[in-house]
Design a protein around this motif. Structure first.
Motif, PDB file in Angstrom:
ATOM      1  N   TRP A 184      30.891  55.783 -77.409  1.00 38.99           N
ATOM      2  CA  TRP A 184      29.242  55.494 -76.707  1.00 38.99           C
ATOM      3  C   TRP A 184      29.122  55.219 -75.217  1.00 38.99           C
ATOM      4  CZ3 TRP A 184      27.419  50.606 -75.174  1.00 38.99           C
ATOM      5  CH2 TRP A 184      25.932  51.069 -74.795  1.00 38.99           C
ATOM      6  N   ALA A 185      29.866  54.534 -74.765  1.00 41.72           N
ATOM      7  CA  ALA A 185      30.406  53.782 -73.214  1.00 41.72           C
ATOM      8  C   ALA A 185      31.030  54.870 -72.202  1.00 41.72           C
ATOM      9  CB  ALA A 185      31.215  52.618 -73.307  1.00 41.72           C
ATOM     10  N   LEU A 186      31.900  55.779 -73.226  1.00 38.80           N
ATOM     11  CA  LEU A 186      32.965  57.050 -71.905  1.00 38.80           C
ATOM     12  C   LEU A 186      31.166  57.538 -71.937  1.00 38.80           C
ATOM     13  CD1 LEU A 186      35.220  58.556 -70.814  1.00 38.80           C
ATOM     14  CD2 LEU A 186      35.120  59.385 -73.092  1.00 38.80           C
ATOM     15  N   ILE A 350      16.817  62.155 -71.041  1.00 32.76           N
ATOM     16  CA  ILE A 350      16.641  61.183 -69.769  1.00 32.76           C
ATOM     17  C   ILE A 350      14.900  62.237 -69.108  1.00 32.76           C
ATOM     18  CG2 ILE A 350      17.765  61.818 -67.808  1.00 32.76           C
ATOM     19  CD1 ILE A 350      20.187  61.172 -68.922  1.00 32.76           C
ATOM     20  N   TYR A 351      14.933  63.170 -68.981  1.00 36.79           N
ATOM     21  CA  TYR A 351      14.668  63.537 -67.815  1.00 36.79           C
ATOM     22  C   TYR A 351      12.645  63.096 -68.784  1.00 36.79           C
ATOM     23  CZ  TYR A 351      16.377  66.587 -65.524  1.00 36.79           C
ATOM     24  OH  TYR A 351      17.457  67.295 -64.875  1.00 36.79           O
ATOM     25  N   ALA A 352      12.550  63.085 -70.487  1.00 35.73           N
ATOM     26  CA  ALA A 352      11.436  62.217 -71.234  1.00 35.73           C
ATOM     27  C   ALA A 352      10.901  61.145 -70.667  1.00 35.73           C
ATOM     28  CB  ALA A 352      11.471  62.413 -72.812  1.00 35.73           C
ATOM     29  N   LEU A 353      11.703  60.498 -70.416  1.00 33.76           N
ATOM     30  CA  LEU A 353      11.811  58.905 -70.291  1.00 33.76           C
ATOM     31  C   LEU A 353      11.256  58.710 -68.196  1.00 33.76           C
ATOM     32  CD1 LEU A 353      14.628  57.168 -72.304  1.00 33.76           C
ATOM     33  CD2 LEU A 353      12.247  57.156 -72.000  1.00 33.76           C
ATOM     34  N   THR A 354      12.030  60.149 -67.927  1.00 32.73           N
ATOM     35  CA  THR A 354      11.763  59.721 -66.320  1.00 32.73           C
ATOM     36  C   THR A 354      10.604  60.550 -66.478  1.00 32.73           C
ATOM     37  OG1 THR A 354      14.160  60.380 -65.628  1.00 32.73           O
ATOM     38  CG2 THR A 354      12.382  60.366 -64.280  1.00 32.73           C
ATOM     39  N   ASN A 355      10.292  61.072 -66.764  1.00 29.74           N
ATOM     40  CA  ASN A 355       9.093  61.669 -67.077  1.00 29.74           C
ATOM     41  C   ASN A 355       7.681  61.137 -66.941  1.00 29.74           C
ATOM     42  OD1 ASN A 355       6.938  64.406 -67.120  1.00 29.74           O
ATOM     43  ND2 ASN A 355       6.483  63.866 -68.832  1.00 29.74           N
ATOM     44  N   PRO A 358       8.539  57.722 -63.505  1.00 32.27           N
ATOM     45  CA  PRO A 358       8.609  57.962 -62.669  1.00 32.27           C
ATOM     46  C   PRO A 358       9.018  57.614 -61.452  1.00 32.27           C
ATOM     47  CG  PRO A 358       6.342  59.050 -62.943  1.00 32.27           C
ATOM     48  CD  PRO A 358       6.956  57.814 -64.350  1.00 32.27           C
ATOM     49  N   LYS A 359       7.823  56.743 -61.230  1.00 32.35           N
ATOM     50  CA  LYS A 359       8.410  55.454 -60.498  1.00 32.35           C
ATOM     51  C   LYS A 359       9.576  54.209 -60.383  1.00 32.35           C
ATOM     52  CE  LYS A 359       3.366  55.173 -59.876  1.00 32.35           C
ATOM     53  NZ  LYS A 359       2.040  54.524 -59.326  1.00 32.35           N
ATOM     54  N   VAL A 360       9.997  54.203 -61.527  1.00 37.33           N
ATOM     55  CA  VAL A 360      11.634  53.003 -61.886  1.00 37.33           C
ATOM     56  C   VAL A 360      12.524  53.849 -62.503  1.00 37.33           C
ATOM     57  CG1 VAL A 360       9.183  51.345 -62.126  1.00 37.33           C
ATOM     58  CG2 VAL A 360       9.735  52.468 -63.833  1.00 37.33           C
ATOM     59  N   LEU A 361      11.908  54.585 -62.931  1.00 37.34           N
ATOM     60  CA  LEU A 361      13.234  55.659 -63.567  1.00 37.34           C
ATOM     61  C   LEU A 361      13.766  56.300 -62.847  1.00 37.34           C
ATOM     62  CD1 LEU A 361      12.278  55.088 -67.820  1.00 37.34           C
ATOM     63  CD2 LEU A 361      13.870  53.582 -65.893  1.00 37.34           C
ATOM     64  N   ASN A 362      15.391  57.395 -62.682  1.00 36.02           N
ATOM     65  CA  ASN A 362      15.914  58.143 -62.391  1.00 36.02           C
ATOM     66  C   ASN A 362      16.581  58.865 -63.276  1.00 36.02           C
ATOM     67  OD1 ASN A 362      17.927  55.930 -61.621  1.00 36.02           O
ATOM     68  ND2 ASN A 362      17.994  56.281 -59.765  1.00 36.02           N
ATOM     69  N   PHE A 363      17.378  59.398 -62.956  1.00 36.89           N
ATOM     70  CA  PHE A 363      18.172  60.630 -63.874  1.00 36.89           C
ATOM     71  C   PHE A 363      19.417  59.763 -64.656  1.00 36.89           C
ATOM     72  CE2 PHE A 363      21.704  63.287 -65.741  1.00 36.89           C
ATOM     73  CZ  PHE A 363      21.147  63.977 -66.142  1.00 36.89           C
ATOM     74  N   ARG A 364      20.291  58.267 -63.835  1.00 47.75           N
ATOM     75  CA  ARG A 364      20.771  57.000 -64.723  1.00 47.75           C
ATOM     76  C   ARG A 364      20.484  55.877 -65.465  1.00 47.75           C
ATOM     77  NH1 ARG A 364      24.902  55.054 -59.532  1.00 47.75           N
ATOM     78  NH2 ARG A 364      25.692  57.609 -59.856  1.00 47.75           N
ATOM     79  N   ARG A 365      19.085  55.799 -64.957  1.00 53.23           N
ATOM     80  CA  ARG A 365      18.767  54.178 -65.585  1.00 53.23           C
ATOM     81  C   ARG A 365      17.916  54.998 -66.495  1.00 53.23           C
ATOM     82  NH1 ARG A 365      15.455  52.513 -60.501  1.00 53.23           N
ATOM     83  NH2 ARG A 365      16.759  51.931 -59.318  1.00 53.23           N
ATOM     84  N   ALA A 366      17.595  56.112 -67.044  1.00 53.35           N
ATOM     85  CA  ALA A 366      17.092  57.021 -67.859  1.00 53.35           C
ATOM     86  C   ALA A 366      18.169  57.157 -69.168  1.00 53.35           C
ATOM     87  CB  ALA A 366      15.848  57.893 -67.823  1.00 53.35           C
ATOM     88  N   ILE A 368      21.376  55.599 -69.394  1.00 50.11           N
ATOM     89  CA  ILE A 368      21.512  54.286 -69.463  1.00 50.11           C
ATOM     90  C   ILE A 368      20.825  53.793 -71.322  1.00 50.11           C
ATOM     91  CG2 ILE A 368      21.664  51.643 -69.154  1.00 50.11           C
ATOM     92  CD1 ILE A 368      22.796  52.466 -66.251  1.00 50.11           C
ATOM     93  N   ILE A 369      19.758  54.102 -70.280  1.00 50.24           N
ATOM     94  CA  ILE A 369      17.942  53.498 -71.930  1.00 50.24           C
ATOM     95  C   ILE A 369      18.647  54.515 -72.934  1.00 50.24           C
ATOM     96  CG2 ILE A 369      16.015  52.966 -72.727  1.00 50.24           C
ATOM     97  CD1 ILE A 369      15.563  52.428 -69.151  1.00 50.24           C
ATOM     98  N   SER A 370      18.536  56.042 -72.926  1.00 46.66           N
ATOM     99  CA  SER A 370      18.536  56.576 -74.465  1.00 46.66           C
ATOM    100  C   SER A 370      19.893  56.264 -74.754  1.00 46.66           C
ATOM    101  CB  SER A 370      18.668  57.881 -73.556  1.00 46.66           C
ATOM    102  OG  SER A 370      17.728  58.143 -73.011  1.00 46.66           O
ATOM    103  N   GLY A 371      21.485  55.998 -74.303  1.00 47.32           N
ATOM    104  CA  GLY A 371      21.897  55.347 -75.130  1.00 47.32           C
ATOM    105  C   GLY A 371      21.842  54.255 -75.548  1.00 47.32           C
ATOM    106  N   VAL A 372      20.915  53.061 -75.226  1.00 50.63           N
ATOM    107  CA  VAL A 372      21.134  52.088 -75.938  1.00 50.63           C
ATOM    108  C   VAL A 372      20.201  51.754 -77.177  1.00 50.63           C
ATOM    109  CG1 VAL A 372      19.985  49.846 -75.569  1.00 50.63           C
ATOM    110  CG2 VAL A 372      21.149  50.707 -73.498  1.00 50.63           C
ATOM    111  N   ILE A 373      19.023  53.487 -77.265  1.00 44.44           N
ATOM    112  CA  ILE A 373      18.803  53.404 -78.386  1.00 44.44           C
ATOM    113  C   ILE A 373      19.187  54.562 -79.015  1.00 44.44           C
ATOM    114  CG2 ILE A 373      16.257  54.419 -79.564  1.00 44.44           C
ATOM    115  CD1 ILE A 373      16.110  54.236 -76.723  1.00 44.44           C
ATOM    116  N   GLY A 374      20.491  55.486 -78.785  1.00 41.73           N
ATOM    117  CA  GLY A 374      21.407  56.339 -79.681  1.00 41.73           C
ATOM    118  C   GLY A 374      21.766  55.333 -80.460  1.00 41.73           C
ATOM    119  N   LEU A 375      22.476  53.386 -79.622  1.00 37.10           N
ATOM    120  CA  LEU A 375      23.393  52.728 -80.491  1.00 37.10           C
ATOM    121  C   LEU A 375      22.447  51.926 -81.834  1.00 37.10           C
ATOM    122  CD1 LEU A 375      25.656  51.066 -80.771  1.00 37.10           C
ATOM    123  CD2 LEU A 375      25.151  49.969 -78.719  1.00 37.10           C
ATOM    124  N   LEU A 376      21.211  51.962 -81.613  1.00 34.22           N
ATOM    125  CA  LEU A 376      20.743  50.821 -82.016  1.00 34.22           C
ATOM    126  C   LEU A 376      19.931  51.399 -83.565  1.00 34.22           C
ATOM    127  CD1 LEU A 376      18.721  48.407 -79.716  1.00 34.22           C
ATOM    128  CD2 LEU A 376      20.226  48.165 -80.458  1.00 34.22           C
TER     129      LEU A 376
END
Length: 506
Positions: A184-186, A350-355, A358-366, A368-376
């Motif tokens: 997951w981290a990789l 990533i694009y769904a969250l960025t959409n 859009p003011k606070v999320l970019n590709f990288r931040r979105a 990370i959030i997607s990955g965390v949800i996928g773990l939880l």
């Protein structure tokens, strides 16, 4: 970087961090536009036919797909029947993916932005989030399947680690948790470098996967004495057989019902329509034929050897007697799963969250959030028997089919592929895609009616014979209902987005 003439409207009280100082002649909205959502410049597009091909070289051979295809064997289809089912699905997919991919090549925009043409600049959040949620679930499942392979690798090298594999917490052993979290981290690290890194990784992984899976099939064929069992001895015949073949092909399309929706996330960087067609041709019909042969050989060989049906290629890997070869094959399966998750299960959310932000999320931040949800969500609980996966995929098809039908009908039939791309990023009530307060309620209504009907088809026991076709029925219903109730009489402008386009920077 942004185009030098692009500055976000001050009425939105926000500008892009990288925006150049200057006027905003295009009237773009900060709540709709950022560097990741902007159209790609034509000069900056780098995805060739080989790039498209390697997407499929990886995704078709995913562990989840092998589990599905092997499940067809377990549910009563013989070898040639499985090949026919996969071939039927592959031909349908080839056409659907071309139609979907052409939209991305023409406009250069990602799926959430493309959805605005039918659902409105705000209503597009619905299809984007539905697609993103499906992708996150599959990200977790694929990571879990890869972690099983990693467990096999570790136990082969360090048998003393078996003690870590004998307990359980929330459904996984301690060793299982270690392997899952490590993979997951990789993947989070890789995705943080963006789409160009994903393209490069796919190009590297594709040949590795094809060679490895082919070698495993040859090895199994040799172990079985140069022949295989073409069925379990309880193969369907007559009408049941043909329903199984057509249903298997339809469910195969349902697996990619997610991908045909957001294929424009990748083809927005394609060099030409020809690149898409050539990449799809080699990657879908031909590659899927190879996939089918490998499934039949591995499964039929194992059944001939001991009368059992494998669950996935990881079972074959675990039986390799040579430790070095076992580790090499396991490493290839891990490379495969990372490749699948990067393209199929990370990009969409990533694009769904960025959409959405859009003011606070970019590709990288979105990412990370997607990955965390996928773990939880503890995804291993979603993965069980072949039958469960089959019904799960049917349910997903019921939700995503109507979305595909509505968007395709709007783009190809109503608008005849004429899109005012700058208006996709404008929040003015006069904008083409503003509709009613940013939402096209006609599209929402069409989605609701067709989704309910498709869900009933997918999950009603009395309609079990047609549940496999839920994606197609939902797609057709969505398109027909939308075309009946859609607003008519509009003049559609075809304005490209080069003036507001952004060269890919990651």
């Amino acid at each position: 970087m942004t185009h030098p003439d692009v500055r976000i409207a001050t009425s939105e009280s926000h500008v892009l961090p990288s925006a150049q100082h200057g006027p905003n002649p295009q009237g773009l909205s900060a709540s709709l536009y950022n560097n990741d959502l902007a159209p790609t410049t034509k000069a900056g597009r780098t995805w060739s036919s080989y790039s498209i091909f390697t997407l499929w070289a990886n995704d078709v051979h995913s562990l989840g797909n092998y589990a599905f295809a092997i499940g067809l064997f377990a549910l009563g289809l013989g070898g040639w029947q499985i090949l026919l089912a996969l071939g039927f699905g592959a031909l349908l997919l080839f056409g659907l993916l071309n139609f979907s991919g052409f939209m991305g090549e023409k406009t250069g925009v990602p799926f959430p932005v493309m959805s605005r043409i039918a659902f409105g600049i705000r209503g597009a959040q619905i299809p984007a989030l539905l697609r993103g949620a499906v992708a996150i679930a599959w990200f977790g499942i694929q990571t879990y399947l890869a972690s099983v392979v990693l467990v096999v690798m570790i136990l082969a090298v360090a048998p003393s680690a078996a003690g870590l594999n004998s307990n359980s917490f929330l459904g996984l052993s301690a060793l299982g948790w270690i392997c899952f979290v490590a993979l997951w981290a990789l993947q989070l690290v890789i995705v943080s470098y963006g789409m160009e890194m994903i393209r490069k990784y796919e190009a590297f992984a594709g040949p590795v996967i094809l060679v490895t899976m082919g070698a495993l099939a040859v090895w199994m064929f040799t172990r079985a004495g140069g022949s295989i069992a073409w069925s379990t001895g309880n193969t369907k015949t007559g009408l049941d057989m043909w329903l199984g073949i057509l249903g298997g092909g339809a469910l195969w399309v349902s697996i990619y019902g997610t991908f045909v929706l957001n294929f424009c996330d990748f083809t927005r960087s394609a060099k030409s329509k020809g690149s898409i067609v050539r990449g799809n041709f080699w990657g879908i019909p031909l590659n899927m034929l190879l996939f089918g042969v490998i499934v039949v050989v591995m499964t039929g060989a194992q059944f001939k050897i001991d009368g059992t049906i494998i669950d996935s290629p990881s079972d074959v890997v675990a039986a390799i007697p040579n430790t070095f070869l076992l580790l090499a094959a396991s490493a290839a399966l891990l490379i495969l799963t990372v490749a699948v998750n990067l393209m199929a299960n990370f990009v969409a959310p990533i694009y769904a969250l960025t959409n959405l932000f859009p003011k606070v999320l970019n590709f990288r931040r979105a990412g990370i959030i997607s990955g965390v949800i996928g773990l939880l969500i503890l995804p291993w609980n979603l993965y069980n028997s072949p039958a469960v996966i089959t019904y799960f995929l049917g349910g997903l098809g019921a939700l995503l089919g109507p979305l595909f039908g509505i968007i395709m009908a709007d783009y190809w039939i109503l608008r005849r592929a004429k899109i005012n791309i700058p208006d996709l990023y404008r929040s003015t009530p006069k904008g083409t895609y503003y509709f009613t307060r940013g939402v096209n309620f006609r599209a929402i209504l069409a989605l609701g009616i067709s989704a309910i009907a498709a869900l009933i088809l997918a999950f009603s026991p009395a309609l079990g014979n047609v549940s496999a076709f839920a994606w197609f029925i939902g797609s057709a219903l969505g398109a027909i209902i939308y075309l009946v109730i859609a607003k008519r009489g509009q003049v559609h402008q075809d304005i490209d987005g080069e003036a507001i386009a952004v060269a890919p920077t990651h």
